[in-house]
Design an enzyme around this catalytic site. Structure first.
Site, PDB file in Angstrom:
ATOM      1  N   LYS A  23      31.042  48.761  51.503  1.00  0.00           N
ATOM      2  CA  LYS A  23      30.958  48.485  50.043  1.00  0.00           C
ATOM      3  C   LYS A  23      31.507  47.084  49.758  1.00  0.00           C
ATOM      4  O   LYS A  23      30.930  46.315  48.993  1.00  0.00           O
ATOM      5  CB  LYS A  23      31.773  49.520  49.280  1.00  0.00           C
ATOM      6  CG  LYS A  23      32.161  49.111  47.861  1.00  0.00           C
ATOM      7  CD  LYS A  23      32.933  50.162  47.142  1.00  0.00           C
ATOM      8  CE  LYS A  23      34.298  49.861  46.675  1.00  0.00           C
ATOM      9  NZ  LYS A  23      34.688  48.658  46.039  1.00  0.00           N
ATOM     10  N   ASN A  24      32.643  46.735  50.377  1.00  0.00           N
ATOM     11  CA  ASN A  24      33.303  45.469  50.034  1.00  0.00           C
ATOM     12  C   ASN A  24      32.725  44.275  50.764  1.00  0.00           C
ATOM     13  O   ASN A  24      33.274  43.173  50.681  1.00  0.00           O
ATOM     14  CB  ASN A  24      34.814  45.592  50.275  1.00  0.00           C
ATOM     15  CG  ASN A  24      35.422  46.580  49.312  1.00  0.00           C
ATOM     16  OD1 ASN A  24      34.799  46.949  48.321  1.00  0.00           O
ATOM     17  ND2 ASN A  24      36.607  47.045  49.613  1.00  0.00           N
ATOM     18  N   ARG A  97      34.174  44.394  39.187  1.00  0.00           N
ATOM     19  CA  ARG A  97      34.738  43.043  39.098  1.00  0.00           C
ATOM     20  C   ARG A  97      33.784  41.997  39.685  1.00  0.00           C
ATOM     21  O   ARG A  97      34.108  40.817  39.754  1.00  0.00           O
ATOM     22  CB  ARG A  97      36.061  42.996  39.881  1.00  0.00           C
ATOM     23  CG  ARG A  97      37.178  43.752  39.232  1.00  0.00           C
ATOM     24  CD  ARG A  97      38.284  44.058  40.215  1.00  0.00           C
ATOM     25  NE  ARG A  97      38.819  42.874  40.857  1.00  0.00           N
ATOM     26  CZ  ARG A  97      39.709  42.058  40.316  1.00  0.00           C
ATOM     27  NH1 ARG A  97      40.118  42.301  39.090  1.00  0.00           N
ATOM     28  NH2 ARG A  97      40.182  41.009  40.960  1.00  0.00           N
ATOM     29  N   CYS A 121      39.119  49.434  39.498  1.00  0.00           N
ATOM     30  CA  CYS A 121      40.032  50.581  39.503  1.00  0.00           C
ATOM     31  C   CYS A 121      41.384  50.163  38.921  1.00  0.00           C
ATOM     32  O   CYS A 121      41.853  49.057  39.136  1.00  0.00           O
ATOM     33  CB  CYS A 121      40.242  51.071  40.929  1.00  0.00           C
ATOM     34  SG  CYS A 121      38.749  51.758  41.630  1.00  0.00           S
ATOM     35  N   ARG A 126      45.036  43.726  38.333  1.00  0.00           N
ATOM     36  CA  ARG A 126      43.850  43.075  38.909  1.00  0.00           C
ATOM     37  C   ARG A 126      43.551  41.726  38.226  1.00  0.00           C
ATOM     38  O   ARG A 126      42.510  41.544  37.632  1.00  0.00           O
ATOM     39  CB  ARG A 126      42.617  43.983  38.829  1.00  0.00           C
ATOM     40  CG  ARG A 126      42.809  45.392  39.357  1.00  0.00           C
ATOM     41  CD  ARG A 126      43.088  45.454  40.845  1.00  0.00           C
ATOM     42  NE  ARG A 126      42.002  45.026  41.717  1.00  0.00           N
ATOM     43  CZ  ARG A 126      40.968  45.795  42.065  1.00  0.00           C
ATOM     44  NH1 ARG A 126      40.868  46.994  41.555  1.00  0.00           N
ATOM     45  NH2 ARG A 126      40.051  45.339  42.874  1.00  0.00           N
ATOM     46  N   ASP A 311      43.689  50.100  51.516  1.00  0.00           N
ATOM     47  CA  ASP A 311      42.737  51.175  51.175  1.00  0.00           C
ATOM     48  C   ASP A 311      42.778  52.335  52.156  1.00  0.00           C
ATOM     49  O   ASP A 311      42.184  53.376  51.913  1.00  0.00           O
ATOM     50  CB  ASP A 311      41.316  50.614  51.155  1.00  0.00           C
ATOM     51  CG  ASP A 311      41.198  49.509  50.150  1.00  0.00           C
ATOM     52  OD1 ASP A 311      41.494  48.355  50.546  1.00  0.00           O
ATOM     53  OD2 ASP A 311      40.881  49.776  48.999  1.00  0.00           O
ATOM     54  N   VAL A 333      50.297  45.371  48.970  1.00  0.00           N
ATOM     55  CA  VAL A 333      49.138  44.621  48.466  1.00  0.00           C
ATOM     56  C   VAL A 333      48.929  44.832  46.972  1.00  0.00           C
ATOM     57  O   VAL A 333      48.684  43.887  46.225  1.00  0.00           O
ATOM     58  CB  VAL A 333      47.862  45.002  49.249  1.00  0.00           C
ATOM     59  CG1 VAL A 333      46.650  44.272  48.695  1.00  0.00           C
ATOM     60  CG2 VAL A 333      48.040  44.718  50.730  1.00  0.00           C
ATOM     61  N   ARG A 419      30.941  55.518  43.777  1.00  0.00           N
ATOM     62  CA  ARG A 419      30.962  54.052  43.819  1.00  0.00           C
ATOM     63  C   ARG A 419      31.109  53.543  45.244  1.00  0.00           C
ATOM     64  O   ARG A 419      30.614  52.479  45.588  1.00  0.00           O
ATOM     65  CB  ARG A 419      32.146  53.510  42.992  1.00  0.00           C
ATOM     66  CG  ARG A 419      31.868  53.359  41.524  1.00  0.00           C
ATOM     67  CD  ARG A 419      32.969  52.538  40.862  1.00  0.00           C
ATOM     68  NE  ARG A 419      33.209  51.314  41.600  1.00  0.00           N
ATOM     69  CZ  ARG A 419      34.386  50.679  41.594  1.00  0.00           C
ATOM     70  NH1 ARG A 419      35.403  51.170  40.924  1.00  0.00           N
ATOM     71  NH2 ARG A 419      34.563  49.556  42.280  1.00  0.00           N
TER      72      ARG A 419
HETATM   73  C1  EPZ Z   1      39.286  43.581  47.583  1.00  0.00           C
HETATM   74  O1  EPZ Z   1      39.791  43.538  46.275  1.00  0.00           O
HETATM   75  C2  EPZ Z   1      38.668  44.961  47.709  1.00  0.00           C
HETATM   76  N1  EPZ Z   1      37.621  45.112  46.697  1.00  0.00           N
HETATM   77  C3  EPZ Z   1      39.744  46.024  47.530  1.00  0.00           C
HETATM   78  O2  EPZ Z   1      39.131  47.308  47.722  1.00  0.00           O
HETATM   79  C4  EPZ Z   1      40.800  45.821  48.608  1.00  0.00           C
HETATM   80  O3  EPZ Z   1      41.818  46.776  48.440  1.00  0.00           O
HETATM   81  C5  EPZ Z   1      41.383  44.416  48.455  1.00  0.00           C
HETATM   82  O4  EPZ Z   1      40.329  43.437  48.562  1.00  0.00           O
HETATM   83  C6  EPZ Z   1      42.424  44.115  49.516  1.00  0.00           C
HETATM   84  O5  EPZ Z   1      41.852  44.233  50.792  1.00  0.00           O
HETATM   85  C7  EPZ Z   1      36.438  44.502  46.891  1.00  0.00           C
HETATM   86  O6  EPZ Z   1      36.219  43.791  47.864  1.00  0.00           O
HETATM   87  C8  EPZ Z   1      35.406  44.747  45.827  1.00  0.00           C
HETATM   88  P1  EPZ Z   1      42.688  40.827  46.424  1.00  0.00           P
HETATM   89  P2  EPZ Z   1      40.290  42.126  45.644  1.00  0.00           P
HETATM   90  O7  EPZ Z   1      42.166  39.697  45.602  1.00  0.00           O
HETATM   91  O8  EPZ Z   1      39.483  41.025  46.216  1.00  0.00           O
HETATM   92  C9  EPZ Z   1      46.313  39.806  43.639  1.00  0.00           C
HETATM   93  C10 EPZ Z   1      38.298  49.388  46.982  1.00  0.00           C
HETATM   94  O9  EPZ Z   1      38.676  50.493  46.561  1.00  0.00           O
HETATM   95  N2  EPZ Z   1      45.440  38.832  42.947  1.00  0.00           N
HETATM   96  O10 EPZ Z   1      42.874  40.632  47.893  1.00  0.00           O
HETATM   97  O11 EPZ Z   1      40.349  42.273  44.176  1.00  0.00           O
HETATM   98  C11 EPZ Z   1      45.923  41.231  43.289  1.00  0.00           C
HETATM   99  O12 EPZ Z   1      46.481  41.608  42.060  1.00  0.00           O
HETATM  100  C12 EPZ Z   1      39.040  48.128  46.547  1.00  0.00           C
HETATM  101  O13 EPZ Z   1      37.296  49.210  47.721  1.00  0.00           O
HETATM  102  C13 EPZ Z   1      46.006  37.991  42.005  1.00  0.00           C
HETATM  103  O14 EPZ Z   1      47.214  38.040  41.744  1.00  0.00           O
HETATM  104  O15 EPZ Z   1      41.761  42.094  46.237  1.00  0.00           O
HETATM  105  C14 EPZ Z   1      46.496  42.019  44.430  1.00  0.00           C
HETATM  106  O16 EPZ Z   1      47.864  42.252  44.214  1.00  0.00           O
HETATM  107  C15 EPZ Z   1      40.393  48.450  45.948  1.00  0.00           C
HETATM  108  N3  EPZ Z   1      45.200  37.098  41.352  1.00  0.00           N
HETATM  109  C16 EPZ Z   1      46.353  41.060  45.611  1.00  0.00           C
HETATM  110  O17 EPZ Z   1      46.127  39.750  45.055  1.00  0.00           O
HETATM  111  C17 EPZ Z   1      43.854  37.000  41.616  1.00  0.00           C
HETATM  112  O18 EPZ Z   1      43.163  36.153  41.012  1.00  0.00           O
HETATM  113  C18 EPZ Z   1      45.200  41.428  46.519  1.00  0.00           C
HETATM  114  O19 EPZ Z   1      44.027  41.355  45.760  1.00  0.00           O
HETATM  115  C19 EPZ Z   1      43.305  37.881  42.578  1.00  0.00           C
HETATM  116  C20 EPZ Z   1      44.110  38.783  43.230  1.00  0.00           C
END
Ligand code: EPZ
Length: 436
Positions: A23-24, A97, A121, A126, A311, A333, A419
């Site tokens: 999915k990701n 997103r 979610c 986020r 995850d 995370v 999803r």
């Molecule tokens: C991706 O989310 C995945 N989603 C998530 O899977 C996964 O858990 C995550 O990466 C970590 O591996 C998709 O790819 C669609 P991040 P993403 O940006 O890209 C902070 C699932 O259920 N952050 O690595 O949104 C954020 O708050 C989902 O499949 C900021 O602060 O994750 C978090 O604490 C859940 N500012 C950390 O970084 C930003 O602009 C990691 O988020 C962006 C992120």
């Protein structure tokens, strides 16, 4: 399909299932097709609602998209790009997103992009600050408006030098999707290097991009003027594979997952073995099974790749309720990723949440009011309960708990699970679960 199911737990899940593309990854691969001047083909695409959402968004922007569910093959012709307004995008995107990642490609192709208020979610707030900072550095202007953010790139996009405060997956993808056609060189330090990102880099390289990843997780991209379409097969969804493996552990079962790729599951497999599960890597998948006897409690910390993925934590916690002793999980995370444990407690689990960083490192959430560490005491008998699914991964974990519990559980809001888990109802039936 009804949005709730009735699960009679207590039966070990046994049998064989097939897990398809990640999915990701596939959602980002579809967005990358917008950069191609010729059609792209994406293979091993799962039929999940996230793919439906991105398909709708691409079609909204003029893409001719064909998807064959049986073969998993998707073709996208993005030679025509049309503008869409925030309301139309929001209607298609729903809680996804993904619109934020359309920005780079749309700014390159049309000079403008729109980000409606984003969903996703509820597992923390986020934010998208990393994304906006990157787009502005490339030269995009961002105008807030009532329906979202309007971006323009009047003078085109130029390469940047960027350091991420945190190795964000989305922000790394944002930069990659924008840098490949920006003018000049882009460098990124402290990049995320998850397998899904490496697949995206492979795919962009097929399109004509020039990208290198160094041993210190820094990435260098040399912008090119034109990219062609790609033909790429998605890696398997390692989150879904791990979820079914944990279901085997929690129900005392034996599940062979065709499509599972050991190279994307290394840390999970180590933990699975330490908890007492056994696995056999076969030609086209992995067999996960509970060998009998008690499961062992562990101390675990989630982290970015190659650490134990955030995850994977929710389904594993369900299995840890059946492990002998105290298990400790430090989630580093996301700040609020233990909300799903409330339902487990209602089913008889013993879980306590703490604000402290209960792991071998201080994380970003330690000095705030986030209960991001959990202590699980087991084994505890789980009994059926009425459950409302909170989010995608927590929801699937609730399903696992209901399957492991004695008695009947009514699980509602399960549409969220569609999803990210292709045909999970059919898979449960194939594994002998009693579900109506
Ligand atoms: C991706 O989310 C995945 N989603 C998530 O899977 C996964 O858990 C995550 O990466 C970590 O591996 C998709 O790819 C669609 P991040 P993403 O940006 O890209 C902070 C699932 O259920 N952050 O690595 O949104 C954020 O708050 C989902 O499949 C900021 O602060 O994750 C978090 O604490 C859940 N500012 C950390 O970084 C930003 O602009 C990691 O988020 C962006 C992120």
């Amino acid at each position: 399909m009804s949005d709730s199911i009735r699960v009679t737990g207590g039966t070990p899940l046994k049998g064989e299932i097939t897990v398809r593309g990640a999915k990701n990854f596939v959602s980002k691969a579809m967005v990358a097709a917008l950069l191609g001047s010729t059609p792209s083909t994406l293979r091993n695409v799962p039929q999940i609602s996230d793919v439906g959402i991105v398909s709708g968004l691409l079609r909204l922007h003029g893409t001719v998209l064909e998807y064959n569910v049986e073969s998993g093959e998707m073709t996208m012709d993005t030679s025509t790009i049309t503008q869409a307004d925030a309301e139309q995008i929001a209607n298609h995107a729903g809680s996804s997103r993904i619109p934020i990642l359309l920005c780079g490609p749309l700014l390159h192709r049309t000079g403008e992009a729109v980000i409606p208020d984003l969903g996703g979610c509820r597992i923390g707030d986020r934010p998208i600050d990393f994304h906006l900072e990157i787009l502005q550095k490339f030269g995009a202007t961002i105008e807030p408006s009532i329906d979202g953010l309007h971006l323009k790139a009047p003078n085109g996009l130029k390469g940047i030098q960027h350091v991420l405060d945190y190795p964000s997956v989305g922000a790394t993808e944002q930069l990659l999707l924008t840098a490949v056609m920006a003018e000049g060189i882009t460098t990124l330090e402290n990049a995320a290097v998850e397998p899904e990102i490496k697949d995206l880099i492979d795919l962009l390289q097929k399109m004509g991009a020039v990208i290198s990843v160094d041993t210190d997780r820094s990435i260098t991209i040399e912008g090119v003027k034109k990219l062609r379409g790609y033909d790429h097969t998605s890696l398997t969804d390692r989150i879904e594979v791990a979820s079914w493996a944990c279901a085997a552990l929690a129900t005392g079962g034996d599940i062979t997952v065709h499509g599972a790729q050991q190279r994307t599951l290394a840390m999970f497999l180590n933990v699975f073995r330490k908890v007492g599960g056994q696995f056999e890597v076969g030609q086209d998948g992995i067999r996960f099974f509970h060998p009998g006897g008690p499961l062992k409690s562990i101390a675990l910390q989630t982290d970015v790749h190659p650490g134990f993925m955030t995850d994977w934590q929710q389904p594993l916690v369900v299995a840890l309720t059946q492990a002998k002793g105290l298990s400790i999980v430090h989630e580093t995370v996301y700040e609020q990723r233990f909300g799903f444990t409330e339902a487990l407690i209602a089913m008889g689990a013993q879980v306590q949440l703490f604000r402290e960083c209960l792991g071998d490192k201080k994380c970003r959430f330690g000095q705030h009011n986030f209960k991001h560490s959990a202590v699980i005491s087991g084994p505890t008998a789980l009994h059926g309960a009425d459950i409302e699914v909170p989010d995608l991964r927590g929801g699937f974990s609730h399903l696992i708990a209901a399957l492991a519990a004695q008695g009947v559980s009514n699980v509602s809001g399960i549409g969220i699970i569609d999803r990210g888990y292709e045909n999970f109802r059919g898979k449960l039936a194939a594994l002998g679960a009693t579900v109506e």
